[in-house]
Design a protein around this motif. Structure first.
Motif, PDB file in Angstrom:
ATOM      1  N   TYR A 165     -19.193  34.563  72.936  1.00 64.69           N
ATOM      2  CA  TYR A 165     -20.368  35.317  72.464  1.00 64.69           C
ATOM      3  C   TYR A 165     -20.712  36.539  73.320  1.00 64.69           C
ATOM      4  CZ  TYR A 165     -21.178  30.911  69.976  1.00 64.69           C
ATOM      5  OH  TYR A 165     -21.044  29.808  69.189  1.00 64.69           O
ATOM      6  N   GLY A 166     -19.969  36.740  74.422  1.00 64.66           N
ATOM      7  CA  GLY A 166     -20.286  37.877  75.294  1.00 64.66           C
ATOM      8  C   GLY A 166     -21.484  37.622  76.178  1.00 64.66           C
ATOM      9  N   VAL A 167     -21.714  36.360  76.514  1.00 65.15           N
ATOM     10  CA  VAL A 167     -22.800  36.029  77.446  1.00 65.15           C
ATOM     11  C   VAL A 167     -22.348  36.394  78.858  1.00 65.15           C
ATOM     12  CG1 VAL A 167     -24.105  34.098  78.456  1.00 65.15           C
ATOM     13  CG2 VAL A 167     -23.676  34.186  75.982  1.00 65.15           C
ATOM     14  N   VAL A 168     -23.287  36.921  79.655  1.00 66.14           N
ATOM     15  CA  VAL A 168     -22.948  37.291  81.038  1.00 66.14           C
ATOM     16  C   VAL A 168     -23.430  36.176  81.968  1.00 66.14           C
ATOM     17  CG1 VAL A 168     -23.302  39.002  82.869  1.00 66.14           C
ATOM     18  CG2 VAL A 168     -23.191  39.734  80.452  1.00 66.14           C
ATOM     19  N   ASN A 169     -22.494  35.549  82.690  1.00 68.79           N
ATOM     20  CA  ASN A 169     -22.843  34.462  83.613  1.00 68.79           C
ATOM     21  C   ASN A 169     -23.049  35.019  85.016  1.00 68.79           C
ATOM     22  OD1 ASN A 169     -22.517  32.641  81.525  1.00 68.79           O
ATOM     23  ND2 ASN A 169     -20.349  32.325  81.973  1.00 68.79           N
ATOM     24  N   LYS A 170     -24.210  34.675  85.584  1.00 64.13           N
ATOM     25  CA  LYS A 170     -24.498  35.174  86.943  1.00 64.13           C
ATOM     26  C   LYS A 170     -24.598  33.985  87.888  1.00 64.13           C
ATOM     27  CE  LYS A 170     -26.970  39.234  86.828  1.00 64.13           C
ATOM     28  NZ  LYS A 170     -28.312  39.832  86.932  1.00 64.13           N
ATOM     29  N   PHE A 171     -23.912  34.108  89.012  1.00 66.10           N
ATOM     30  CA  PHE A 171     -23.844  32.983  89.949  1.00 66.10           C
ATOM     31  C   PHE A 171     -24.692  33.209  91.190  1.00 66.10           C
ATOM     32  CE2 PHE A 171     -20.246  32.305  87.303  1.00 66.10           C
ATOM     33  CZ  PHE A 171     -20.065  30.930  87.287  1.00 66.10           C
ATOM     34  N   ILE A 172     -25.389  32.155  91.567  1.00 68.98           N
ATOM     35  CA  ILE A 172     -26.024  32.161  92.889  1.00 68.98           C
ATOM     36  C   ILE A 172     -25.314  31.080  93.712  1.00 68.98           C
ATOM     37  CG2 ILE A 172     -28.262  32.945  92.030  1.00 68.98           C
ATOM     38  CD1 ILE A 172     -28.674  29.657  92.972  1.00 68.98           C
ATOM     39  N   SER A 173     -25.586  31.040  95.014  1.00 71.21           N
ATOM     40  CA  SER A 173     -25.017  29.992  95.857  1.00 71.21           C
ATOM     41  C   SER A 173     -26.148  29.319  96.625  1.00 71.21           C
ATOM     42  CB  SER A 173     -23.986  30.592  96.820  1.00 71.21           C
ATOM     43  OG  SER A 173     -23.350  29.546  97.525  1.00 71.21           O
ATOM     44  N   VAL A 174     -26.251  28.003  96.469  1.00 69.80           N
ATOM     45  CA  VAL A 174     -27.345  27.268  97.127  1.00 69.80           C
ATOM     46  C   VAL A 174     -26.928  26.945  98.562  1.00 69.80           C
ATOM     47  CG1 VAL A 174     -28.757  25.173  97.060  1.00 69.80           C
ATOM     48  CG2 VAL A 174     -28.018  26.238  94.904  1.00 69.80           C
ATOM     49  N   PRO A 175     -27.745  27.339  99.564  1.00 63.83           N
ATOM     50  CA  PRO A 175     -27.378  27.012 100.950  1.00 63.83           C
ATOM     51  C   PRO A 175     -27.448  25.501 101.194  1.00 63.83           C
ATOM     52  CG  PRO A 175     -29.586  27.974 100.849  1.00 63.83           C
ATOM     53  CD  PRO A 175     -29.035  28.042  99.453  1.00 63.83           C
ATOM     54  N   ASN A 176     -26.574  25.009 102.063  1.00 62.08           N
ATOM     55  CA  ASN A 176     -26.569  23.567 102.358  1.00 62.08           C
ATOM     56  C   ASN A 176     -27.811  23.139 103.139  1.00 62.08           C
ATOM     57  OD1 ASN A 176     -24.092  23.376 101.103  1.00 62.08           O
ATOM     58  ND2 ASN A 176     -22.938  23.660 102.999  1.00 62.08           N
ATOM     59  N   HIS A 177     -28.405  24.091 103.855  1.00 62.53           N
ATOM     60  CA  HIS A 177     -29.588  23.744 104.659  1.00 62.53           C
ATOM     61  C   HIS A 177     -30.689  24.775 104.414  1.00 62.53           C
ATOM     62  CE1 HIS A 177     -27.424  20.601 106.798  1.00 62.53           C
ATOM     63  NE2 HIS A 177     -26.395  21.439 106.829  1.00 62.53           N
ATOM     64  N   PRO A 178     -31.342  24.705 103.243  1.00 68.24           N
ATOM     65  CA  PRO A 178     -32.403  25.693 102.964  1.00 68.24           C
ATOM     66  C   PRO A 178     -33.586  25.486 103.891  1.00 68.24           C
ATOM     67  CG  PRO A 178     -32.432  23.923 101.342  1.00 68.24           C
ATOM     68  CD  PRO A 178     -31.236  23.675 102.213  1.00 68.24           C
ATOM     69  N   LYS A 179     -34.310  26.583 104.188  1.00 62.67           N
ATOM     70  CA  LYS A 179     -35.446  26.388 105.101  1.00 62.67           C
ATOM     71  C   LYS A 179     -36.669  25.831 104.350  1.00 62.67           C
ATOM     72  CE  LYS A 179     -37.196  31.178 105.547  1.00 62.67           C
ATOM     73  NZ  LYS A 179     -36.400  31.753 104.428  1.00 62.67           N
ATOM     74  N   ASP A 180     -36.796  26.170 103.069  1.00 63.62           N
ATOM     75  CA  ASP A 180     -37.881  25.586 102.277  1.00 63.62           C
ATOM     76  C   ASP A 180     -37.588  25.778 100.776  1.00 63.62           C
ATOM     77  OD1 ASP A 180     -38.384  28.269 101.817  1.00 63.62           O
ATOM     78  OD2 ASP A 180     -40.041  28.383 103.247  1.00 63.62           O
ATOM     79  N   ASP A 181     -38.494  25.277  99.936  1.00 64.00           N
ATOM     80  CA  ASP A 181     -38.309  25.386  98.481  1.00 64.00           C
ATOM     81  C   ASP A 181     -38.262  26.846  98.033  1.00 64.00           C
ATOM     82  OD1 ASP A 181     -38.334  22.684  98.233  1.00 64.00           O
ATOM     83  OD2 ASP A 181     -40.369  22.539  97.416  1.00 64.00           O
ATOM     84  N   ASP A 182     -39.105  27.661  98.665  1.00 66.44           N
ATOM     85  CA  ASP A 182     -39.198  29.060  98.228  1.00 66.44           C
ATOM     86  C   ASP A 182     -37.850  29.769  98.333  1.00 66.44           C
ATOM     87  OD1 ASP A 182     -41.777  28.692  97.677  1.00 66.44           O
ATOM     88  OD2 ASP A 182     -42.574  29.708  99.453  1.00 66.44           O
ATOM     89  N   GLU A 183     -37.090  29.413  99.362  1.00 71.33           N
ATOM     90  CA  GLU A 183     -35.786  30.060  99.533  1.00 71.33           C
ATOM     91  C   GLU A 183     -34.905  29.797  98.294  1.00 71.33           C
ATOM     92  OE1 GLU A 183     -33.585  28.905 103.063  1.00 71.33           O
ATOM     93  OE2 GLU A 183     -31.874  30.132 102.470  1.00 71.33           O
ATOM     94  N   ILE A 184     -34.986  28.578  97.787  1.00 73.97           N
ATOM     95  CA  ILE A 184     -34.172  28.227  96.607  1.00 73.97           C
ATOM     96  C   ILE A 184     -34.734  28.908  95.356  1.00 73.97           C
ATOM     97  CG2 ILE A 184     -33.301  26.300  95.186  1.00 73.97           C
ATOM     98  CD1 ILE A 184     -32.433  25.618  97.871  1.00 73.97           C
ATOM     99  N   VAL A 185     -36.052  28.791  95.190  1.00 78.97           N
ATOM    100  CA  VAL A 185     -36.674  29.369  93.996  1.00 78.97           C
ATOM    101  C   VAL A 185     -36.373  30.872  93.942  1.00 78.97           C
ATOM    102  CG1 VAL A 185     -38.847  29.774  92.768  1.00 78.97           C
ATOM    103  CG2 VAL A 185     -38.491  27.607  93.969  1.00 78.97           C
ATOM    104  N   ASP A 186     -36.459  31.530  95.095  1.00 77.36           N
ATOM    105  CA  ASP A 186     -36.222  32.984  95.134  1.00 77.36           C
ATOM    106  C   ASP A 186     -34.793  33.358  94.763  1.00 77.36           C
ATOM    107  OD1 ASP A 186     -38.810  33.442  95.724  1.00 77.36           O
ATOM    108  OD2 ASP A 186     -38.527  33.860  97.861  1.00 77.36           O
ATOM    109  N   LEU A 187     -33.846  32.485  95.112  1.00 73.14           N
ATOM    110  CA  LEU A 187     -32.439  32.760  94.749  1.00 73.14           C
ATOM    111  C   LEU A 187     -32.306  32.908  93.229  1.00 73.14           C
ATOM    112  CD1 LEU A 187     -30.368  30.263  96.921  1.00 73.14           C
ATOM    113  CD2 LEU A 187     -30.123  32.749  96.867  1.00 73.14           C
TER     114      LEU A 187
END
Ligand SMILES: Cc1ncc(COP(=O)(O)O)c(C=O)c1O
Length: 421
Positions: A165-187
């Motif tokens: 369908y021509g969908v564009v997939n965008k990848f993030i990478s989750v750190p193994n040791h995030p400092k808090d929830d916000d770091e993940i949410v912001d990614l």
């Protein structure tokens, strides 16, 4: 003789007397006044659960993530259901098959914290999520966000959707040791554009066991008009939560993982008002676009698996969701706390108790994960699985309720000796 003394005596003599379904439920009832945290540390008590499993003596199994094989009382129920279906044949299929399946749905919806009208039983997480990923009405240029740590089959499905369908997939990478929830949410937030349609997110990352802040991700995504698909393959009947509270749009899990259902059962939750928007994977006679049944055509399939679901739910409730979660987390922390500060042993899972439960991942400096897994098995008779991608290089370690501290001590000792070799 007091029950606890009896159990301790059995342990001392090395005997194992399985208590059966009724015996074990009495044992749990007798401990109902004990807090999950206190019971989690009572190793003698959990021996009763271990006795319910038929364990291979060849190795210590620390790979319970793929499939949580059944304790004997549940295996016996499953066999009874197979015999009964074979006895009743088509009569069963033409009479109470659907009514019984719906009873299982009602029980599962109560655990999941959603309406039975929003839940179906599928074969597994893959089927559930691919129904959604493949069933969304995509437009060319739509964007989807996912993590490189998400499960391969879902990423493969997004690749197909992209090609088709021509969908564009965008990848993030989750750190193994995030400092808090916000770091993940912001990614996730930083990857959103005006074209973003959905986020795929793992509730518990399968290669590290890291638990992600789904509620916060859902709230953020909805503020941007983005839908959230959650891969909960490992979270269901492992950690406690309610889908209503998570606030996501779609949720999938496998029941043959932590609920101890026989192989081949999963769930799919779709928010009521979104059901009509999903194109079914297989056509069904249900013509009401708002009924989730239209996404649930299976053809003829092993109904005895569905029939065992209420037994597995009863077993889970008998243990108690809070007690199960506390014991699993206690086991993980028991061994990870012994290696986390070792200079050559790398823990790839957050140490914060809220960010993991049973599953974690460990590597050894300078040793390929495949070699680590091989040496653990060959030299120490410990079965694990090697992971070597997406910034995760180590073996996934998944104890189950039957795992003992003695086994974990052996594992820790093996890690120490391999780390200095
Ligand atoms: C995060 C995650 N998603 C999906 C799956 C696929 O589960 P199934 O093979 O039961 O469909 C797994 C299996 O391990 C998983 O860990």
């Amino acid at each position: 003789m007091q029950k606890r003394q009896f159990i301790k005596d059995i342990l001392l003599t090395g005997m194992a007397i399985p208590l059966g379904f009724n015996g074990i439920s009495k044992a749990f009832a007798s401990q109902s006044h004990v807090s999950p945290e206190a019971l989690a540390a009572d190793n003698a008590f959990w021996e009763e659960i271990r006795n319910q499993y038929l364990l291979k003596p060849d190795y210590i199994n620390l790979e319970n993530g793929y499939y949580n094989f059944l304790p004997q009382p549940l295996l016996n129920k499953y066999i009874e259901h197979i015999k009964e279906i074979n006895y009743q044949g088509s009569y069963y299929m033409r009479t109470v098959q659907w009514e019984n399946k719906q009873k299982s749905v009602i029980g599962l919806a109560a655990i999941a914290g959603c309406s039975p009208d929003e839940l179906i039983i599928t074969r597994n997480t893959t089927e559930s999520l691919d129904t959604i990923i493949g069933g969304i009405h995509w437009q060319i240029g739509d964007e989807a966000i996912m993590a490189e740590q998400d499960y391969g089959a879902m990423l493969d499905m997004f690749k197909l959707v992209s090609d088709r369908y021509g969908v564009v997939n965008k990848f993030i990478s989750v750190p193994n040791h995030p400092k808090d929830d916000d770091e993940i949410v912001d990614l996730y937030k930083n990857a959103i554009t005006t074209k973003t349609k959905v986020i795929l997110v793992s509730h518990m990352i399968n290669i590290t066991g890291q638990i992600l802040p789904i509620k916060k991700i859902s709230e953020m995504a909805h503020q941007h008009g983005v839908q959230v698909i959650v891969d909960g393959a490992h979270a269901f009947a492992h950690i406690q939560y309610s889908i209503a509270d998570l606030g996501c749009d779609y949720y999938a899990a496998s029941l043959h993982k932590w609920l101890s259902v026989p192989l081949g059962a999963g769930i799919l939750f779709v928010k009521k008002d979104l059901i009509k928007n999903i194109w079914p994977l297989i056509g069904d006679g249900e013509k009401d676009p708002n009924k989730i049944k239209r996404l649930n055509h299976t053809g003829t399939h092993p109904v005895h698996t569905d029939l065992t679901i209420p037994d597995s739910i009863a077993y889970y409730q008998m243990i108690g969701p809070a007690k199960k979660e506390a014991r699993l987390r206690w086991l993980q922390q028991y061994w990870t706390s012994k290696i986390k500060d070792h200079p050559n042993i790398l823990l790839n899972t957050p140490t914060d108790a809220a960010r993991a439960c049973a599953i974690s991942n460990v590597g050894i400096q300078g040793m390929k994960p495949a070699i680590l897994a091989e040496r653990l098995m060959k030299e120490h008779k410990i079965f694990t699985v090697a992971i070597d991608y997406a910034n995760v290089h180590g073996c996934r370690i998944t104890p189950n309720l039957y795992t003992t501290t003695k086994e974990l001590d052996q594992f820790v000792q093996a890690l120490h000796s391999l780390a200095k070799a």
